[in-house]
Design a protein around this motif. Sequence first.
Motif, PDB file in Angstrom:
ATOM      1  N   ARG A  14       0.852  -1.213   0.000  1.00 29.65           N
ATOM      2  CA  ARG A  14       0.000   0.000   0.000  1.00 29.65           C
ATOM      3  C   ARG A  14       0.872   1.241   0.000  1.00 29.65           C
ATOM      4  O   ARG A  14       0.575   2.215  -0.686  1.00 29.65           O
ATOM      5  CB  ARG A  14      -0.904   0.029   1.240  1.00 29.65           C
ATOM      6  CG  ARG A  14      -2.262  -0.538   0.997  1.00 29.65           C
ATOM      7  CD  ARG A  14      -3.246  -0.113   2.077  1.00 29.65           C
ATOM      8  NE  ARG A  14      -4.237  -1.155   2.196  1.00 29.65           N
ATOM      9  CZ  ARG A  14      -4.219  -2.102   3.126  1.00 29.65           C
ATOM     10  NH1 ARG A  14      -3.283  -2.108   4.053  1.00 29.65           N
ATOM     11  NH2 ARG A  14      -5.130  -3.057   3.149  1.00 29.65           N
ATOM     12  N   LEU A  15       1.942   1.177   0.763  1.00 34.92           N
ATOM     13  CA  LEU A  15       2.857   2.322   0.847  1.00 34.92           C
ATOM     14  C   LEU A  15       3.481   2.596  -0.516  1.00 34.92           C
ATOM     15  O   LEU A  15       3.562   3.740  -0.970  1.00 34.92           O
ATOM     16  CB  LEU A  15       3.950   2.044   1.879  1.00 34.92           C
ATOM     17  CG  LEU A  15       5.033   3.103   2.021  1.00 34.92           C
ATOM     18  CD1 LEU A  15       4.451   4.405   2.554  1.00 34.92           C
ATOM     19  CD2 LEU A  15       6.149   2.641   2.967  1.00 34.92           C
ATOM     20  N   GLU A  43       1.726   6.999  -6.567  1.00 32.97           N
ATOM     21  CA  GLU A  43       0.683   7.954  -6.977  1.00 32.97           C
ATOM     22  C   GLU A  43       1.046   9.380  -6.603  1.00 32.97           C
ATOM     23  O   GLU A  43       0.270  10.298  -6.832  1.00 32.97           O
ATOM     24  CB  GLU A  43      -0.660   7.548  -6.356  1.00 32.97           C
ATOM     25  CG  GLU A  43      -1.261   6.348  -7.069  1.00 32.97           C
ATOM     26  CD  GLU A  43      -2.399   5.701  -6.292  1.00 32.97           C
ATOM     27  OE1 GLU A  43      -2.750   6.200  -5.199  1.00 32.97           O
ATOM     28  OE2 GLU A  43      -2.925   4.689  -6.772  1.00 32.97           O
ATOM     29  N   GLY A  44       2.234   9.553  -6.009  1.00 36.06           N
ATOM     30  CA  GLY A  44       2.740  10.903  -5.734  1.00 36.06           C
ATOM     31  C   GLY A  44       2.444  11.419  -4.342  1.00 36.06           C
ATOM     32  O   GLY A  44       2.649  12.590  -4.053  1.00 36.06           O
ATOM     33  N   LEU A  48      11.547   7.430  -9.396  1.00 35.17           N
ATOM     34  CA  LEU A  48      10.588   8.510  -9.598  1.00 35.17           C
ATOM     35  C   LEU A  48      10.342   8.811 -11.079  1.00 35.17           C
ATOM     36  O   LEU A  48       9.293   9.354 -11.438  1.00 35.17           O
ATOM     37  CB  LEU A  48      11.108   9.802  -8.940  1.00 35.17           C
ATOM     38  CG  LEU A  48      11.007   9.856  -7.419  1.00 35.17           C
ATOM     39  CD1 LEU A  48      12.035  10.806  -6.838  1.00 35.17           C
ATOM     40  CD2 LEU A  48       9.601  10.308  -7.006  1.00 35.17           C
ATOM     41  N   ASP A  49      11.334   8.469 -11.890  1.00 33.31           N
ATOM     42  CA  ASP A  49      11.309   8.859 -13.295  1.00 33.31           C
ATOM     43  C   ASP A  49      10.041   8.404 -14.035  1.00 33.31           C
ATOM     44  O   ASP A  49       9.498   7.327 -13.727  1.00 33.31           O
ATOM     45  CB  ASP A  49      12.545   8.262 -13.976  1.00 33.31           C
ATOM     46  CG  ASP A  49      13.082   9.188 -15.043  1.00 33.31           C
ATOM     47  OD1 ASP A  49      13.803   8.720 -15.920  1.00 33.31           O
ATOM     48  OD2 ASP A  49      12.743  10.390 -14.995  1.00 33.31           O
ATOM     49  N   ASP A  50       9.610   9.242 -14.999  1.00 37.76           N
ATOM     50  CA  ASP A  50       8.469   8.871 -15.840  1.00 37.76           C
ATOM     51  C   ASP A  50       7.261   8.516 -14.986  1.00 37.76           C
ATOM     52  O   ASP A  50       6.662   7.448 -15.144  1.00 37.76           O
ATOM     53  CB  ASP A  50       8.861   7.698 -16.756  1.00 37.76           C
ATOM     54  CG  ASP A  50       7.921   7.566 -17.953  1.00 37.76           C
ATOM     55  OD1 ASP A  50       8.028   6.565 -18.683  1.00 37.76           O
ATOM     56  OD2 ASP A  50       7.070   8.450 -18.139  1.00 37.76           O
ATOM     57  N   LEU A  57       8.531   2.172 -10.024  1.00 33.88           N
ATOM     58  CA  LEU A  57       7.912   1.887  -8.721  1.00 33.88           C
ATOM     59  C   LEU A  57       6.574   1.193  -8.939  1.00 33.88           C
ATOM     60  O   LEU A  57       6.182   0.299  -8.192  1.00 33.88           O
ATOM     61  CB  LEU A  57       7.715   3.195  -7.949  1.00 33.88           C
ATOM     62  CG  LEU A  57       7.563   3.076  -6.449  1.00 33.88           C
ATOM     63  CD1 LEU A  57       8.830   2.556  -5.808  1.00 33.88           C
ATOM     64  CD2 LEU A  57       7.215   4.433  -5.846  1.00 33.88           C
ATOM     65  N   LYS A  58       5.894   1.590  -9.999  1.00 33.53           N
ATOM     66  CA  LYS A  58       4.575   1.012 -10.294  1.00 33.53           C
ATOM     67  C   LYS A  58       4.672  -0.438 -10.744  1.00 33.53           C
ATOM     68  O   LYS A  58       3.674  -1.141 -10.765  1.00 33.53           O
ATOM     69  CB  LYS A  58       3.860   1.844 -11.375  1.00 33.53           C
ATOM     70  CG  LYS A  58       3.301   3.150 -10.852  1.00 33.53           C
ATOM     71  CD  LYS A  58       2.764   4.025 -11.973  1.00 33.53           C
ATOM     72  CE  LYS A  58       2.295   5.357 -11.404  1.00 33.53           C
ATOM     73  NZ  LYS A  58       2.037   6.366 -12.431  1.00 33.53           N
ATOM     74  N   THR A  59       5.873  -0.908 -11.111  1.00 35.56           N
ATOM     75  CA  THR A  59       5.995  -2.310 -11.539  1.00 35.56           C
ATOM     76  C   THR A  59       5.873  -3.261 -10.355  1.00 35.56           C
ATOM     77  O   THR A  59       5.645  -4.451 -10.539  1.00 35.56           O
ATOM     78  CB  THR A  59       7.342  -2.591 -12.257  1.00 35.56           C
ATOM     79  OG1 THR A  59       8.414  -2.375 -11.336  1.00 35.56           O
ATOM     80  CG2 THR A  59       7.520  -1.742 -13.491  1.00 35.56           C
TER      81      THR A  59
END
Lengths: 229, 200
Positions: free
Chosen positions: B6-7, B13-14, B62-64, B69-71
């Motif tokens: 969740r973190l 999501e910023g 953080l890039d793009d 991180l979303k992976t």
Amino acid sequence: MAKLSLEQNIAAAYRAWKKRVAGRRLKSACPDAQTLALFKDGLLPVKQSVYVTQHLLTCGRCMDNIIIDSTAPLAERELPQALVRAAEETVAEYQRPGLLDIVCTFRNGILEIIRTNADMLMPQPGLARGAEKKSEQASLVKFFGNVKVIVTIAREAEQGASISVMVADKKKDAPLERVRVTLSRDKKEIESYMAKRGLVAFRGLVAGAYVIDIIVARKKVCSIAVRLR
Amino acid sequence: MHDDARLIKAAAEGDREAWKAFIHAYGRLMYHYIHHTLSAHGHQCAQDEIQDIFQGLFAFLLDDSCRRLKTFTGKSGCKVSTWLRTITINYTVDHLRKARSYVSLDAKDDEGLTLLERLAEKANTCQDNALDQETLENLADCIEQLPAQDKGIVEMFFVRRCPPAAIAQALAISRAAFDMRKQRIIEKLKECFRKKGLKT
């Protein structure tokens, strides 16, 4: 001559085998970080685990990763405060909304782009960024992460100019939904619209400094600073 | 969804607070593994270079719009800590490869050996006439017959000289299971070498 030990023979035989197969077979695709992590924790299904094991025999980088991870000392070092601040600064920088800066003028009815940090000028792909564009209108493109913004500045029939803003998804190259575009001058909001199919136009603008904010799903993505001289 | 996952999702999501929590929860781990990866590669780094790598790693995540991180999805119970260690090691190794403009005697090659070790081994093998090319090719047949995981053990233990405990951990098997497997591999290879005419 000293005879090699069994262990040395095994190592030599392995190297010979590796040289033999190196030319024969292509390295398989590296597993993604999540798959490799699951492999390390013994959580991968058997079939995938076999694939990863076979891949490790052909990939020094992945094999390195497995070995380095398994040999790390348990006690973690203290993180210096300077690095905490550095990480926080990096995060803050990435979260700052981006800025597209445009300085332009109309001379004898022709639009000149004096200065810009746009990524591209359209529709003339041969034109380098920052080069003068002389026409009755110009389109500038800038990317902010996954958002593509196209700003078109045009001279209007009577005195004045128009600025159109198109906001699109960079990957899908399709207009974004839920986009609000606001126009301000001297820090006062003049106009604000919800974009229709990603497009908003502001007309009848006189010389001056304008700021256009682009808000997607209630989050400010970027600003466009336009100075019409 | 697990708290850690969740973190990560919130940070991707910023969410600023999520990022603060992320730095607090995982910054030390990332720093520790940057240090360990550098020393595993025999690389001495000044503190400002380590800071560059540390900051670069955050920029990488953080890039793009936090694409990498979303992976992380937490599928099959994947732990954030293991995933981050994997990313940190790869990032640090890639940094070293880009930065390297000379071959250090202490730098390790793809098989985990330093140039010094390679030279020493070359000297050893050069001294011995028992292992000519034809013999080596015959012995390579014995390696070919091993299953993939056994080959992995041979590379890690006999070639890269990793500690047994580390290999057991890497393969997610117990130390006792590794010892048994290693012994079985040795017996198998000994028998195969004997059939190929090598006296051991």
